[in-house]
Write a protein that holds these residues in place. Structure first.
Motif, PDB file in Angstrom:
ATOM      1  N   TYR A 186       5.518  44.374 -12.811  1.00 50.94           N
ATOM      2  CA  TYR A 186       6.599  43.473 -13.214  1.00 50.94           C
ATOM      3  C   TYR A 186       7.154  42.658 -12.039  1.00 50.94           C
ATOM      4  N   ALA A 196      12.731  42.256 -12.465  1.00 52.41           N
ATOM      5  CA  ALA A 196      13.496  43.229 -13.244  1.00 52.41           C
ATOM      6  C   ALA A 196      12.548  44.060 -14.092  1.00 52.41           C
ATOM      7  N   GLN A 197      12.864  45.324 -14.243  1.00 52.03           N
ATOM      8  CA  GLN A 197      12.101  46.227 -15.102  1.00 52.03           C
ATOM      9  C   GLN A 197      12.507  45.998 -16.557  1.00 52.03           C
ATOM     10  N   PRO A 198      11.558  45.844 -17.481  1.00 50.83           N
ATOM     11  CA  PRO A 198      11.923  45.702 -18.897  1.00 50.83           C
ATOM     12  C   PRO A 198      12.774  46.878 -19.365  1.00 50.83           C
ATOM     13  N   GLU A 199      13.763  46.609 -20.181  1.00 49.30           N
ATOM     14  CA  GLU A 199      14.732  47.628 -20.588  1.00 49.30           C
ATOM     15  C   GLU A 199      14.093  48.792 -21.343  1.00 49.30           C
ATOM     16  N   ASN A 200      13.054  48.508 -22.086  1.00 50.96           N
ATOM     17  CA  ASN A 200      12.432  49.560 -22.897  1.00 50.96           C
ATOM     18  C   ASN A 200      11.295  50.278 -22.181  1.00 50.96           C
ATOM     19  N   ARG A 201      11.123  50.033 -20.868  1.00 55.38           N
ATOM     20  CA  ARG A 201      10.045  50.647 -20.095  1.00 55.38           C
ATOM     21  C   ARG A 201      10.635  51.453 -18.949  1.00 55.38           C
ATOM     22  N   PRO A 202      10.627  52.793 -19.021  1.00 55.95           N
ATOM     23  CA  PRO A 202      11.128  53.592 -17.897  1.00 55.95           C
ATOM     24  C   PRO A 202      10.274  53.346 -16.654  1.00 55.95           C
ATOM     25  N   SER A 203      10.939  53.237 -15.519  1.00 53.45           N
ATOM     26  CA  SER A 203      10.239  52.902 -14.282  1.00 53.45           C
ATOM     27  C   SER A 203       9.717  54.147 -13.576  1.00 53.45           C
ATOM     28  N   PRO A 268      18.099  59.398 -14.468  1.00 53.19           N
ATOM     29  CA  PRO A 268      17.808  58.919 -15.828  1.00 53.19           C
ATOM     30  C   PRO A 268      17.256  60.062 -16.664  1.00 53.19           C
TER      31      PRO A 268
END
Length: 494
Positions: A186, A196-203, A268
């Protein structure tokens, strides 16, 4: 390569995955590499060596010779000129070498290689936030952060394992921002804008940042609680057990425990192991277990000095100057700290025991050499706990015995991986036998057959000088009024 990307890289993202995969592909297509070919081939051979120690498709007895063959090639390809400025590729290679050397009997080399990585990183200025800010793209800045904090992470881990002072100061480690919790895919390569990391994808990178935060707390624990101090200088019971922080930067056990609590709350959900996201993703699931194992080990290190002091005065006579402590408030708090230490040690053993696959594969656990360290540390805490009736009254003896049996069972499973596991089993058997003798009636002698068996096992094994042997550094058959054996990993920092 798959073993490296699946098992090592998610925990230690020291390289640019897309870049390394592209360079590896060029080897097979015959295209010219973009970077220094010699350094690349050296780095790939270190990766092969490290992966060989973790590959489930190689039987344990064959892993060490397979890894050594690759690492010998890497050493032959490694070109380091003391008089030249280093490169990011050199630093990455050195960090990978340090990782590999942790699995061997090469403690001195592991210590030196980590130091070389740090000094080369500092010579390039990547320990300075202004240097990183001048890099053209966010992608380059993120990689520089990962490399510098890789140096910090290895510095903290090696210092903890060997009981030596860290090279990187607290102010220097915190000057460069932690790597952003954004996965590589990303982050545009050329763009200077922050990604930015997509909100629905845990990093998966969140694990790295949280590990770095945890190891900074661990460094504070070592600096504040593992320092030489004469017990004779304690003015009162509080100073004896909890030695008030006097030097700049030192922290109390209560403040450090609060930091660990806050750190836990900041995780998280998918790194706590309580999320369905992590249970359905093998990499996130493993990250949550590894992070828990690291946290429990740090918590054992936090409470262990208090346990050591509590046990050291358990049999004080009326003439002992420490006798006034026996019904004091600090003494009672020290008992509770000691109980927590034993319970955390039990939890650490249970975590590893419950996640060791029956088929002999690595499973979701940390690398086996870390498991040996964690289990050995936890087992010595169990031994110390058995010395004190107050602890056993709170933690049932049957539960301690069960944890002890599980610890030895785990170490015996790892005996095929390394001689360090055999050394640990032998040493723990001796310690345990002497504790049982200590707890018996006065004048009772140890079971000579058991002691001879354990001594024979120790004498049959070359202790070497390596990381595996570092677990056994300074091991002496103890006088149980002197609890220094409990703190032998890590030993005093100075």
């Amino acid at each position: 390569m798959d073993v490296y990307w699946d098992y090592v890289f998610p925990l230690y993202p020291f390289v640019d995955r897309a870049q390394m995969k592209a360079e590896y592909y060029k080897i097979w297509t015959g295209d010219s590499p973009q970077y220094d070919e010699n350094m690349l081939m050296c780095t790939f051979n270190v990766i092969f060596a490290l992966a060989s120690q973790l590959a489930d498709f190689i039987v344990p007895e064959e892993r060490e010779p397979a890894a050594d063959a690759f690492f010998s090639r890497a050493k032959g390809l490694f070109q380091f000129n003391l008089w030249n400025t280093g490169s990011t590729g050199l630093i990455q290679c050195l960090l990978l070498m340090a990782q590999y050397l942790q699995s061997t009997d090469s403690a001195h080399q592991c210590w030196i290689v980590t130091g070389l990585a740090i000094r080369n990183a500092q010579s390039l200025g990547i320990h300075l936030p202004q240097t990183i800010a001048r890099l053209d793209s966010f992608h380059e800045q993120q990689l520089a952060r990962k490399i510098w904090h890789g140096c910090v992470l290895m510095d903290r881990v090696i210092s903890m394992t060997f009981g030596r002072p860290a090279m990187i100061t607290k102010s220097s480690s915190g000057a460069v921002p932690l790597p952003a919790a954004i996965d590589e895919e990303y982050i545009p390569v050329e763009s200077s804008a922050e990604a930015a990391q997509p909100e629905n994808r845990p990093s998966m990178m969140a694990f790295y940042a949280k590990s770095l935060e945890l190891y900074e707390i661990m460094n504070d624990v070592l600096l504040s609680l593992y320092k030489p101090m004469s017990e004779e200088t304690a003015e009162d019971a509080h100073d004896f057990y909890f030695s008030s922080a006097t030097s700049e930067g030192e922290r109390t056990i209560f403040d450090l425990d609060r930091s660990l609590t806050r750190w836990t709350r900041s995780l998280p959900s998918y790194l706590r192991g309580t999320s369905s996201v992590s249970s359905g993703n093998p990499i996130l699931h493993r990250q949550s277990i590894v992070l828990r194992a690291r946290f429990l080990h740090v918590r054992v290190l936090l409470f262990r000095p208090t346990l050591s002091k509590y046990c050291s005065v358990r049999d004080s006579s009326a003439s002992d100057p420490l006798d006034f402590m026996h019904d004091s408030f600090p003494r009672r708090v020290a008992l509770q700290c000691s109980i927590i230490c034993v319970k955390v040690a039990q939890e650490s053993i249970d975590l590893i025991y419950n996640n060791v696959p029956a088929d002999g594969t690595g499973g979701p656990l940390p690398a086996w050499w870390y498991n040996i360290l964690y289990i050995y540390t936890a087992a010595t805490v169990l031994i110390a706990g058995r010395l004190c009736s107050g602890i056993i009254a709170e933690v049932a003896e049957a539960a301690v015995t069960r944890s002890w049996d599980c610890a030895l069972e785990i170490l015996r499973k790892y005996q095929g991986y390394s001689t360090s596991a055999r050394r640990c089993v032998a040493a723990l058997e001796i310690l345990y036998e002497q504790v049982m003798s200590e707890g018996s009636t006065a004048g009772h002698t140890p079971n000579q057959e058991t002691t001879d068996h354990a001594l024979g096992a120790l004498n049959d094994i070359s202790f070497g000088e390596g990381m595996n042997a570092a677990i056994m550094d300074n091991f002496e058959f103890p006088d149980f009024q002197d609890m220094s054996w409990l703190n032998s990993v890590p030993s005093n920092l100075f």
